[in-house]
Design a protein around this motif. Structure first.
Motif, PDB file in Angstrom:
ATOM      1  N   THR A 135       0.884  -1.324  -0.005  1.00 49.07           N
ATOM      2  CA  THR A 135       0.037   0.103   0.130  1.00 49.07           C
ATOM      3  C   THR A 135       0.742   1.313  -0.019  1.00 49.07           C
ATOM      4  N   GLN A 136       1.970   1.311   0.801  1.00 46.00           N
ATOM      5  CA  GLN A 136       2.767   2.540   0.923  1.00 46.00           C
ATOM      6  C   GLN A 136       3.467   2.588  -0.608  1.00 46.00           C
ATOM      7  N   PHE A 137       3.933   1.507  -1.296  1.00 44.97           N
ATOM      8  CA  PHE A 137       4.524   1.791  -2.516  1.00 44.97           C
ATOM      9  C   PHE A 137       3.715   2.341  -3.566  1.00 44.97           C
ATOM     10  N   HIS A 138       2.418   1.786  -3.413  1.00 44.37           N
ATOM     11  CA  HIS A 138       1.479   2.435  -4.658  1.00 44.37           C
ATOM     12  C   HIS A 138       1.066   3.642  -4.316  1.00 44.37           C
ATOM     13  N   PHE A 139       0.856   4.083  -3.039  1.00 44.26           N
ATOM     14  CA  PHE A 139       0.455   5.467  -2.543  1.00 44.26           C
ATOM     15  C   PHE A 139       1.803   6.425  -2.747  1.00 44.26           C
ATOM     16  N   LEU A 140       3.062   5.887  -2.632  1.00 43.09           N
ATOM     17  CA  LEU A 140       4.175   6.682  -2.604  1.00 43.09           C
ATOM     18  C   LEU A 140       4.159   7.273  -4.222  1.00 43.09           C
ATOM     19  N   ILE A 141       3.926   6.562  -5.118  1.00 48.90           N
ATOM     20  CA  ILE A 141       3.891   6.524  -6.657  1.00 48.90           C
ATOM     21  C   ILE A 141       2.857   7.893  -6.770  1.00 48.90           C
ATOM     22  N   VAL A 142       1.628   7.593  -6.097  1.00 50.70           N
ATOM     23  CA  VAL A 142       0.834   8.683  -6.466  1.00 50.70           C
ATOM     24  C   VAL A 142       1.142   9.809  -5.962  1.00 50.70           C
ATOM     25  N   LYS A 143       1.756   9.944  -4.812  1.00 56.34           N
ATOM     26  CA  LYS A 143       2.119  11.219  -4.136  1.00 56.34           C
ATOM     27  C   LYS A 143       3.150  11.789  -5.101  1.00 56.34           C
ATOM     28  N   GLY A 144       4.140  10.851  -5.441  1.00 54.27           N
ATOM     29  CA  GLY A 144       5.161  11.193  -6.299  1.00 54.27           C
ATOM     30  C   GLY A 144       4.933  11.988  -7.659  1.00 54.27           C
ATOM     31  N   SER A 145       3.796  11.726  -8.140  1.00 56.98           N
ATOM     32  CA  SER A 145       3.429  12.075  -9.299  1.00 56.98           C
ATOM     33  C   SER A 145       3.295  13.614  -9.456  1.00 56.98           C
ATOM     34  N   GLY A 146       3.165  14.178  -8.149  1.00 59.39           N
ATOM     35  CA  GLY A 146       3.085  15.718  -7.906  1.00 59.39           C
ATOM     36  C   GLY A 146       1.713  16.292  -8.478  1.00 59.39           C
ATOM     37  N   ASN A 147       0.650  15.462  -8.858  1.00 66.41           N
ATOM     38  CA  ASN A 147      -0.774  15.842  -9.236  1.00 66.41           C
ATOM     39  C   ASN A 147      -1.470  15.974  -8.204  1.00 66.41           C
ATOM     40  N   PRO A 148      -1.933  17.063  -7.467  1.00 66.42           N
ATOM     41  CA  PRO A 148      -2.891  16.773  -6.322  1.00 66.42           C
ATOM     42  C   PRO A 148      -4.307  16.405  -6.718  1.00 66.42           C
ATOM     43  N   TYR A 149      -4.578  16.632  -7.983  1.00 64.10           N
ATOM     44  CA  TYR A 149      -5.964  16.219  -8.375  1.00 64.10           C
ATOM     45  C   TYR A 149      -6.186  14.621  -8.509  1.00 64.10           C
ATOM     46  N   LEU A 150      -5.050  14.047  -8.994  1.00 63.41           N
ATOM     47  CA  LEU A 150      -4.716  12.718  -9.003  1.00 63.41           C
ATOM     48  C   LEU A 150      -4.861  12.012  -7.559  1.00 63.41           C
ATOM     49  N   LEU A 151      -4.030  12.725  -6.753  1.00 64.32           N
ATOM     50  CA  LEU A 151      -3.879  12.106  -5.399  1.00 64.32           C
ATOM     51  C   LEU A 151      -5.328  12.350  -4.480  1.00 64.32           C
ATOM     52  N   LYS A 152      -6.133  13.263  -4.983  1.00 67.77           N
ATOM     53  CA  LYS A 152      -7.454  13.593  -4.418  1.00 67.77           C
ATOM     54  C   LYS A 152      -8.296  12.483  -4.942  1.00 67.77           C
ATOM     55  N   MET A 153      -8.398  11.950  -6.013  1.00 71.47           N
ATOM     56  CA  MET A 153      -9.068  10.875  -6.534  1.00 71.47           C
ATOM     57  C   MET A 153      -8.546   9.523  -5.971  1.00 71.47           C
ATOM     58  N   MET A 154      -7.392   9.387  -5.844  1.00 71.22           N
ATOM     59  CA  MET A 154      -6.967   8.170  -5.140  1.00 71.22           C
ATOM     60  C   MET A 154      -7.124   7.870  -3.703  1.00 71.22           C
TER      61      MET A 154
END
Length: 228
Positions: A135-154
């Motif tokens: 879970t940490q691995f996948h979520f770090l990738i989402v955070k690492g995308s730098g896209n706040p809207y993508l992070l909000k959806m995830m």
């Protein structure tokens, strides 16, 4: 739950976090009852904050409350996993692509440590720890995308995806294959190869779903009766 009260958080927040962690980690199984008296004994907290925490978990989609008041951990149907798969297949490869381009040094070091620990847990066959690390691995990738809207959806899907990931990681043989796929995704991100990271994440998610589908094909798609 630590017996020492955290003065910076309300009792409701502390009970919510306690139950949330137990549910998403799989320590409370889908379909299992949540009994206020038992939670009160475990946490030392009165029932009123527990009821408020349960209302929040219900809003998150993590528990189901029957008209008679019974509370059970949400049990996803096969259709639910189909819909989550569609969401993951759209969002996570995109996150991997941009993480490869934008991941900062601090998250790069953090992710490297997570991948190393995941590989260790695979060798030890420590499934519970591996679920948390995955879970940490996948979520770090989402955070690492730098896209706040993508992070909000995830973020909105995070808890329900945990049910999906827990189910997949309980499948024999998937542990080793999944670890190899995580390693390949990480190598692509390290190399700042966005297209490779995107394609590898897409393949990883497809393989997860194929394993889950093969183990659960023919399962009746019905929700559990919550009546007491």
């Amino acid at each position: 739950m630590n017996s020492k009260i955290d003065q910076s958080k309300t009792l409701q927040d502390q009970v919510y976090e306690y139950l949330h962690e137990k549910i998403v980690s799989g320590n409370i199984n889908p379909g299992q009852r949540i009994v206020e008296k038992q939670i009160s004994q475990e946490t030392g907290v009165s029932r009123s904050p527990i009821r408020e925490a349960i209302r929040r978990l219900n809003s998150d989609g993590l528990v189901s409350v029957s008209p008679r008041g019974g509370v059970r951990v949400y049990r996803p149907t096969f259709s639910d996993f189909n819909y989550l798969y569609e969401c993951r297949l759209s969002l996570e490869p995109t996150a991997a692509y941009y993480a490869a381009l934008r991941l900062d040094e601090k998250r790069r070091v953090h992710m490297s440590n997570v991948v190393d620990e995941m590989n260790l847990m695979v060798r030890k066959k420590d499934i519970e720890k591996l679920k948390t690390l995955s879970t940490q691995f996948h979520f770090l990738i989402v955070k690492g995308s730098g896209n706040p809207y993508l992070l909000k959806m995830m973020n909105q899907l995070y808890s329900l995806i945990s049910f999906y990931r827990n189910a997949v990681l309980n499948i024999p043989m998937r542990l080793e294959e999944g670890a190899e796929e995580h390693q390949a995704i990480w190598q692509a991100i390290q190399s700042r190869d966005g297209k490779a990271a995107e394609e590898l994440m897409k393949t990883h998610i497809q393989r997860d779903f194929q394993f889950y589908h093969s183990m659960h094909s023919g399962v009746t798609d019905k929700r559990e009766d919550l009546s007491e």
